[in-house]
Enzyme design. Structure first.
Site, PDB file in Angstrom:
ATOM      1  N   LYS A  22       0.833  -1.212   0.000  1.00 56.28           N
ATOM      2  CA  LYS A  22       0.000   0.000   0.000  1.00 56.28           C
ATOM      3  C   LYS A  22       0.868   1.262   0.000  1.00 56.28           C
ATOM      4  O   LYS A  22       0.649   2.180  -0.781  1.00 56.28           O
ATOM      5  CB  LYS A  22      -0.905   0.000   1.240  1.00 56.28           C
ATOM      6  N   ASN A  23       1.860   1.292   0.899  1.00 53.89           N
ATOM      7  CA  ASN A  23       2.617   2.529   1.064  1.00 53.89           C
ATOM      8  C   ASN A  23       3.596   2.797  -0.082  1.00 53.89           C
ATOM      9  O   ASN A  23       4.227   3.851  -0.122  1.00 53.89           O
ATOM     10  CB  ASN A  23       3.355   2.538   2.415  1.00 53.89           C
ATOM     11  N   ARG A 100      -4.762  10.556   4.197  1.00 45.31           N
ATOM     12  CA  ARG A 100      -3.819  11.660   4.272  1.00 45.31           C
ATOM     13  C   ARG A 100      -2.726  11.580   3.212  1.00 45.31           C
ATOM     14  O   ARG A 100      -2.178  12.608   2.814  1.00 45.31           O
ATOM     15  CB  ARG A 100      -3.248  11.801   5.672  1.00 45.31           C
ATOM     16  N   CYS A 124      -3.850  12.774  13.253  1.00 47.24           N
ATOM     17  CA  CYS A 124      -4.738  11.605  13.263  1.00 47.24           C
ATOM     18  C   CYS A 124      -4.523  10.876  14.581  1.00 47.24           C
ATOM     19  O   CYS A 124      -3.805  11.364  15.454  1.00 47.24           O
ATOM     20  CB  CYS A 124      -4.483  10.704  12.062  1.00 47.24           C
ATOM     21  N   ARG A 129       1.365  14.569  13.062  1.00 46.40           N
ATOM     22  CA  ARG A 129       1.662  14.375  11.646  1.00 46.40           C
ATOM     23  C   ARG A 129       1.873  15.686  10.870  1.00 46.40           C
ATOM     24  O   ARG A 129       1.118  16.013   9.942  1.00 46.40           O
ATOM     25  CB  ARG A 129       0.591  13.490  10.993  1.00 46.40           C
ATOM     26  N   PRO A 130       2.926  16.409  11.235  1.00 46.94           N
ATOM     27  CA  PRO A 130       3.192  17.685  10.557  1.00 46.94           C
ATOM     28  C   PRO A 130       3.661  17.501   9.115  1.00 46.94           C
ATOM     29  O   PRO A 130       4.055  16.410   8.712  1.00 46.94           O
ATOM     30  CB  PRO A 130       4.323  18.290  11.399  1.00 46.94           C
ATOM     31  N   ASP A 132       5.818  20.106   7.844  1.00 52.97           N
ATOM     32  CA  ASP A 132       6.771  21.210   7.711  1.00 52.97           C
ATOM     33  C   ASP A 132       7.933  20.873   6.773  1.00 52.97           C
ATOM     34  O   ASP A 132       8.404  21.720   6.016  1.00 52.97           O
ATOM     35  CB  ASP A 132       7.302  21.622   9.089  1.00 52.97           C
ATOM     36  N   ASP A 314       4.979   0.592  12.204  1.00 57.21           N
ATOM     37  CA  ASP A 314       3.731   0.007  11.702  1.00 57.21           C
ATOM     38  C   ASP A 314       3.563  -1.460  12.105  1.00 57.21           C
ATOM     39  O   ASP A 314       2.546  -2.069  11.780  1.00 57.21           O
ATOM     40  CB  ASP A 314       3.644   0.159  10.172  1.00 57.21           C
ATOM     41  N   ILE A 336       8.660   6.871  16.945  1.00 59.45           N
ATOM     42  CA  ILE A 336       8.312   7.632  15.733  1.00 59.45           C
ATOM     43  C   ILE A 336       7.074   8.505  15.963  1.00 59.45           C
ATOM     44  O   ILE A 336       7.077   9.683  15.630  1.00 59.45           O
ATOM     45  CB  ILE A 336       8.060   6.688  14.523  1.00 59.45           C
ATOM     46  N   ARG A 407      -8.743  -0.195   4.927  1.00 61.29           N
ATOM     47  CA  ARG A 407      -7.818   0.757   4.296  1.00 61.29           C
ATOM     48  C   ARG A 407      -6.513   0.074   3.899  1.00 61.29           C
ATOM     49  O   ARG A 407      -5.870   0.488   2.942  1.00 61.29           O
ATOM     50  CB  ARG A 407      -7.476   1.890   5.279  1.00 61.29           C
TER      51      ARG A 407
END
Ligand code: UD1
Length: 430
Positions: A22-23, A100, A124, A129-130, A132, A314, A336, A407
């Site tokens: 997925k990622n 996202r 979330c 979850r920035p 920047d 994860d 993380i 998801r």
């Protein structure tokens, strides 16, 4: 909302086909926006996140054609994305709030079309979850960025300019976004402290096949020599290391034996080492990983999540579920995300003995048995951890809010049923 019912106590035996990652699929699908030629991507999993991203791309004006195909004995999908001329350069709130990783359109649309409006995703369940790093790096490359009404509005005059950017965290998302943007920039971009996850190397190999010039795959310094144009290609994405790691824990926790077909052990060295230390037998073949925990007493092991090749955040929740029923104590440290112990209270409702210290660490003391309970999913990986607990709990566990699982875990009940789990989806209308 659908629920999943599991009756615990069945060791799992057989084969599980691991799906496309997925990622990897998410940034790679967005990389198709860097060219006006068709891009075909193979091994895309059937997941709600892919459908959400496809809907966003349709809204941008991409033509999408999907076809089912069998790859190494597993049904998957081959999708062709073609964006000859976008009809919109906006990623609206309704799409981004559902998924996202929609923010992967930022780099490609800005680099190719000079303008993009992206709804800011916000935080979330697992953390703030920035973004920047994504935004300051694009500014260093000459983009003008404004935040207005919850949207990032980014513009460039002419092309992005190559720059030397140094990330304060080895962000997967920022590495993908800046990599994609830099392929079409004028001059050379150097990214320092880039993420080294296998998903990045896969994206690099695809971009290079499209005509990009990127050096440094699998290292933390990436050098991208910008080119004027990229072209269409066919690319097959790698398999999902997190799905494979999740089913490896399913074999271990149920004291069964599973062969994870199409799983790549190279991407899972740290979690597989932990399983070995716990007492699980791991055998690696040409195209599979065999995880065997029959007649084994498992012992808790400490885990510390970190950037790749460290232990993946994860897989933290799934391994914590395993520690709950392993002998002795294990210290679980989350390095993380600042809020990734949401599964703890749910596991404790099933009889787990867990002591959380602050935001970052938890001591898990193994118990002999978990007992079934209705539990609530909080995020994708935490949901799988609750399924794992349900597989060994005494009685009938009901996992609520299953949309999280849809998801990211393809055909979950089918895969579990095929290896002997007593699991069933209760549809909202049932
Ligand atoms: C991706 C994965 C997610 C995984 C995470 C870490 C996808 C779709 N999601 O998320 O499942 O948990 O990698 O392996 O691939 N950070 C900043 N500023 C930024 C960006 C990130 O400070 O601009 C920080 C984050 O707060 C976090 C760390 O960097 O502490 C890693 O985040 P990142 O790698 O960006 O995660 P995602 O790409 O969102």
């Amino acid at each position: 909302m659908d629920k999943i019912k599991i009756v615990g106590g069945h060791p799992l035996f057989g084969k599980v086909f691991i799906s496309g990652a997925k990622n990897t699929a998410l940034p790679i699908i967005c990389a198709s926006l860097l060219t006006d030629e068709p891009v075909t991507i193979k091994n895309i999993p059937f997941l709600a996140d892919i459908t959400s991203l496809n809907n966003l791309l349709l809204q941008i004006g991409t033509k999408i054609e999907a076809e089912e195909e069998f790859l190494n004995g597993h049904k998957t999908q081959k999708i062709t994305y073609h964006t000859p001329k976008p009809t919109s350069l906006v990623a609206p709130y309704d799409y981004v709030r559902k998924m996202r990783a929609s923010y992967y359109v930022l780099g490609p649309l800005l680099a190719k079309y000079g303008h993009v409006e992206l709804s800011l995703p916000g935080g979330c369940a697992i953390g703030a979850r920035p973004m920047d790093i994504h935004l300051t790096s694009l500014e260093q490359m000459g983009a003008h960025i404004e935040i207005k009404n919850g949207y990032v509005i980014a513009d460039i005059e002419g092309r992005l300019k190559g720059a030397h950017v140094s990330f304060h965290a080895a962000s997967v998302g920022a590495t993908c976004n800046i990599l994609m943007a830099a392929t079409l920039a004028e001059g050379t971009t150097i990214i320092e402290n880039a993420a080294k996850e296998p998903e990045i190397a896969d994206l690099i190999s695809m971009l290079n096949a499209m005509g990009a010039n990127i050096e440094g795959a699998n290292t933390s310094t990436l050098t991208i020599h910008g080119v004027e144009k990229l072209h269409g290609i066919t690319h097959q994405i790698i398999n999902d290391r997190i799905e494979a790691g999740s089913y490896a824990v399913a074999a271990a926790i149920t004291k069964g034996r599973l062969e994870l077909i199409n799983a790549n052990a190279e991407y899972l060295q740290t979690p597989l080492d932990i399983l070995r230390k716990m007492g699980v037998k791991i055998e690696v073949t040409d195209n599979s990983i065999i995880v065997d925990a029959q007649n084994t007493t498992l012992h808790g092991e400490d885990i510390y999540t970190d950037y790749y090749p460290g232990f993946p955040t994860d897989l933290q929740a799934q391994f914590m579920a395993l520690m709950c029923v392993s002998e002795g104590a294990a210290l679980v440290t989350e390095n993380i995300w600042e809020n990734r112990f949401m599964h703890v209270p749910e596991l404790m409702r099933m009889g787990a003995n867990i002591n959380v210290h602050g935001h970052a660490s938890a001591i898990v003391r193994g118990v002999e048995k978990l007992s079934a309970a209705p539990v609530m999913s909080t995020d994708l990986r935490a949901s799988f951890a609750l399924i794992l607990a349900g597989l060994v709990a005494e009685g009938e566990t009901i996992v609520n809010r299953v949309y999280h699982l849809d998801r990211g875990y393809e055909h979950l009940e089918e895969k579990f049923k095929a290896v002997g789990a007593e699991i069933e989806r209760i549809k909202e209308s049932d």
